[in-house]
Scaffold this motif. Structure first.
Motif, short mmCIF file in Angstrom:
data_model
loop_
_atom_site.label_atom_id
_atom_site.label_comp_id
_atom_site.label_asym_id
_atom_site.label_seq_id
_atom_site.Cartn_x
_atom_site.Cartn_y
_atom_site.Cartn_z
N LYS A 59 39.91 46.36 36.01
CA LYS A 59 39.20 46.82 37.40
C LYS A 59 39.64 45.39 38.63
O LYS A 59 39.84 44.32 38.10
CB LYS A 59 37.61 46.49 37.18
N LYS B 232 37.38 45.84 31.57
CA LYS B 232 37.04 44.98 32.62
C LYS B 232 38.05 44.39 33.34
O LYS B 232 38.04 43.87 34.63
CB LYS B 232 35.65 44.08 32.35
N TYR B 233 39.15 44.03 32.51
CA TYR B 233 40.30 43.26 33.20
C TYR B 233 41.25 44.24 34.05
O TYR B 233 42.26 43.73 34.51
CB TYR B 233 41.02 42.66 32.13
#
Length: 149
Positions: free
Chosen positions: A148, A145-146
């Motif tokens: 994106k 998620k980091y």
């Protein structure tokens, strides 16, 4: 054939070190040895040296121990394991201490997707000042998620 085995042990050791670093960070640094890691989160110590740096010394001693096993006890696997730990330590130092925390003013302009993801994950980790609320304990492989936008 033996060279391939040595290379495989080296690579596996390097990869396992990411998991060991994550586990040590989560359960030891943010656990019973928080007293050594706290200054890394609070930055109120006024020194370039942090008590947190003792963890680096621990892993260096483990690596040296592996080299000594190879050198003096003729345990062949000590060399590739020791080199794998050493290589991970150098990588960790370059990414964490130099790139992220800028303890030395190098790599300031690295701005690719991987560099941005690592910085985001580490920033989230440091937003928590206490030992119990932490997240993103890994280093080279943070959650997807980091990465994106």
């Amino acid at each position: 054939m033996q060279a391939l085995l040595w290379i495989a042990v080296f690579v596996i050791t390097f990869l396992v070190m990411e998991f060991l670093a994550w586990a040590t960070h989560k359960y030891v640094m943010h656990g019973f040895l928080w007293v050594l890691h706290r200054d890394h989160h609070h930055k109120d110590h006024g020194s370039w040296w942090e008590r947190n740096d003792f963890f680096f010394i621990f892993y260096a001693l483990v690596s040296i121990g592996c080299f000594l096993l190879w050198q003096y006890e003729n345990v062949w696997i000590g060399l590739p394991i020791g080199l794998g730990i050493f290589a991970y330590g150098i990588t960790y130092f370059m990414v964490h201490d130099i790139f992220i925390h800028q303890r030395f003013k190098l790599f300031r302009n690295a701005n690719n997707w991987y560099a941005k993801g690592i910085r985001r994950a580490h920033k989230i980790h440091h937003k928590h000042l206490g030992k119990d609320e932490g997240e993103c304990f890994g280093m080279l492989v943070p959650p997807l998620k980091y990465f994106k936008k």
